[in-house]
Design a protein around this motif. Structure first.
Motif, PDB file in Angstrom:
ATOM      1  N   TRP A 100      12.252  -0.706   6.093  1.00  0.00           N
ATOM      2  CA  TRP A 100      13.604  -1.285   5.984  1.00  0.00           C
ATOM      3  C   TRP A 100      13.583  -2.645   6.262  1.00  0.00           C
ATOM      4  O   TRP A 100      14.269  -3.488   5.520  1.00  0.00           O
ATOM      5  N   ASN A 101      12.956  -2.940   7.086  1.00  0.00           N
ATOM      6  CA  ASN A 101      12.450  -4.625   7.476  1.00  0.00           C
ATOM      7  C   ASN A 101      11.646  -5.296   6.616  1.00  0.00           C
ATOM      8  O   ASN A 101      11.563  -6.873   6.738  1.00  0.00           O
ATOM      9  N   ASP A 102      10.732  -4.807   5.851  1.00  0.00           N
ATOM     10  CA  ASP A 102       9.767  -5.582   5.146  1.00  0.00           C
ATOM     11  C   ASP A 102      10.299  -6.428   4.244  1.00  0.00           C
ATOM     12  O   ASP A 102      11.430  -6.208   3.560  1.00  0.00           O
ATOM     13  N   GLY A 122      -2.900   5.336   6.867  1.00  0.00           N
ATOM     14  CA  GLY A 122      -3.980   5.536   7.803  1.00  0.00           C
ATOM     15  C   GLY A 122      -3.394   5.857   9.192  1.00  0.00           C
ATOM     16  O   GLY A 122      -3.914   6.585  10.001  1.00  0.00           O
ATOM     17  N   PHE A 123      -2.459   5.132   9.502  1.00  0.00           N
ATOM     18  CA  PHE A 123      -1.656   5.388  10.891  1.00  0.00           C
ATOM     19  C   PHE A 123      -1.127   6.786  11.046  1.00  0.00           C
ATOM     20  O   PHE A 123      -1.445   7.415  12.137  1.00  0.00           O
ATOM     21  N   CYS A 124      -0.700   7.403   9.845  1.00  0.00           N
ATOM     22  CA  CYS A 124      -0.172   8.581   9.893  1.00  0.00           C
ATOM     23  C   CYS A 124      -1.041   9.659  10.040  1.00  0.00           C
ATOM     24  O   CYS A 124      -0.946  10.693  10.710  1.00  0.00           O
ATOM     25  N   ILE A 125      -2.457   9.486   9.333  1.00  0.00           N
ATOM     26  CA  ILE A 125      -3.282  10.155   9.236  1.00  0.00           C
ATOM     27  C   ILE A 125      -3.820  10.342  10.693  1.00  0.00           C
ATOM     28  O   ILE A 125      -4.213  11.509  10.752  1.00  0.00           O
ATOM     29  N   VAL A 152       8.800   4.836  12.725  1.00  0.00           N
ATOM     30  CA  VAL A 152       7.964   3.615  12.788  1.00  0.00           C
ATOM     31  C   VAL A 152       7.953   3.298  11.005  1.00  0.00           C
ATOM     32  O   VAL A 152       8.333   2.004  10.783  1.00  0.00           O
ATOM     33  N   SER A 153       7.870   4.242  10.306  1.00  0.00           N
ATOM     34  CA  SER A 153       7.915   3.999   8.901  1.00  0.00           C
ATOM     35  C   SER A 153       9.282   3.548   8.407  1.00  0.00           C
ATOM     36  O   SER A 153       9.297   2.445   7.679  1.00  0.00           O
TER      37      SER A 153
END
Length: 277
Positions: A208-210, A152-155, A202-203
């Protein structure tokens, strides 16, 4: 209030903000400085901070051998590339539809997209795990990234960027014989490159850190990303060697740190042009 008082207040504000920034920077850098110190020194100097301490690189190969970090790196790069690619493709089409097309329920659907931004991913852990189990995807790299394919952020970001592009460019593209896809590919996507770069940063950083979701949905070395592999590596060590663990931590976070240091100017410019505050 006189002009002198206003100037004094402005200077005081700058001093306080500068002090706060330095304080936050210090709090952020201290753990990293300790990790760098222990990673490049023998274990006997983990808490012995002396200028005569000998430097060593032996902690890095030791960490690399004690855990399958090559596999963890490969899994993480596959995860990041797969998730970002899916997000950019799906969000581009959705954002273009919300920005330029007219269809029933458009406002309601976009409101739902905005509401999705307010939902913490942790709330959906149980339901996402049940879904991955139903699809037979538990303990796979696809299971880690699939819940994040639609962003949703990218949209939202792309939709806001697309709406700033003059509609006259659409008309010019149509005159040249371009359809919807052609107009999107040749007009909108090139003009939105800063936004794509901003979201990409951001993605990549986020996935990578999730840690929590990959920890829940993976069980084997073949599917673990770096963050989960590092935690398992730390927990299974008998007699914790912080020098080896911190060497592994630097190997895990190193690519992101190096990337930021090399491209920090492009990072800042892309965020500014994308309108991220």
């Amino acid at each position: 209030m006189t002009a002198q008082d206003t100037s004094l207040a402005a200077r005081l504000d700058r001093v306080l903000m500068t002090f706060g920034a330095w304080l936050l920077a210090l709090l952020w850098i201290l753990p990293l400085a300790y990790a760098v110190w222990t990673a490049f020194h023998p274990s006997a100097y983990e808490t012995n901070f002396t200028l005569t301490a000998p430097l060593t690189l032996e902690n890095f190969p030791k960490a690399w051998v004690q855990a399958p970090f090559a596999r963890y790196f490969l899994n993480t790069m596959i995860l990041v590339a797969m998730t970002l690619s899916a997000q950019l493709v799906l969000s581009t089409f959705a954002a273009y539809a919300f920005a330029r097309l007219k269809f029933p329920g458009k406002t309601i659907l976009f409101t739902l997209v905005l509401l999705q931004l307010m939902v913490t991913p942790d709330i959906l852990l149980v339901k996402n795990y049940e879904t991955m189990g139903t699809l037979g995807l538990v303990d796979s790299i696809l299971a880690i990234g699939l819940p994040y394919f639609a962003s949703g952020f990218c949209i939202f970001l792309l939709r806001q960027t697309f709406m700033t592009i003059p509609k006259e460019l659409d008309d010019a593209a149509r005159i040249e014989g371009e359809g919807l896809i052609g107009t999107l590919w040749r007009v909108y996507i090139p003009l939105a490159k800063p936004t794509y770069l901003a979201f990409g940063l951001v993605s990549v950083s986020a996935h990578w850190n999730d840690f929590l979701w990959p920890l829940i949905v993976t069980n084997s070395v073949e599917t673990r990303p770096l963050t989960v592999g590092l935690s398992v590596f730390s927990m299974t060590e008998s007699g914790v060697e912080w020098s080896v663990i911190n060497a592994a931590t630097l190997m895990t976070s190193g690519p992101l740190l190096v990337g930021f240091l090399l491209f920090q100017r492009q990072f800042v410019q892309s965020f500014m042009r994308a309108g991220i505050k």
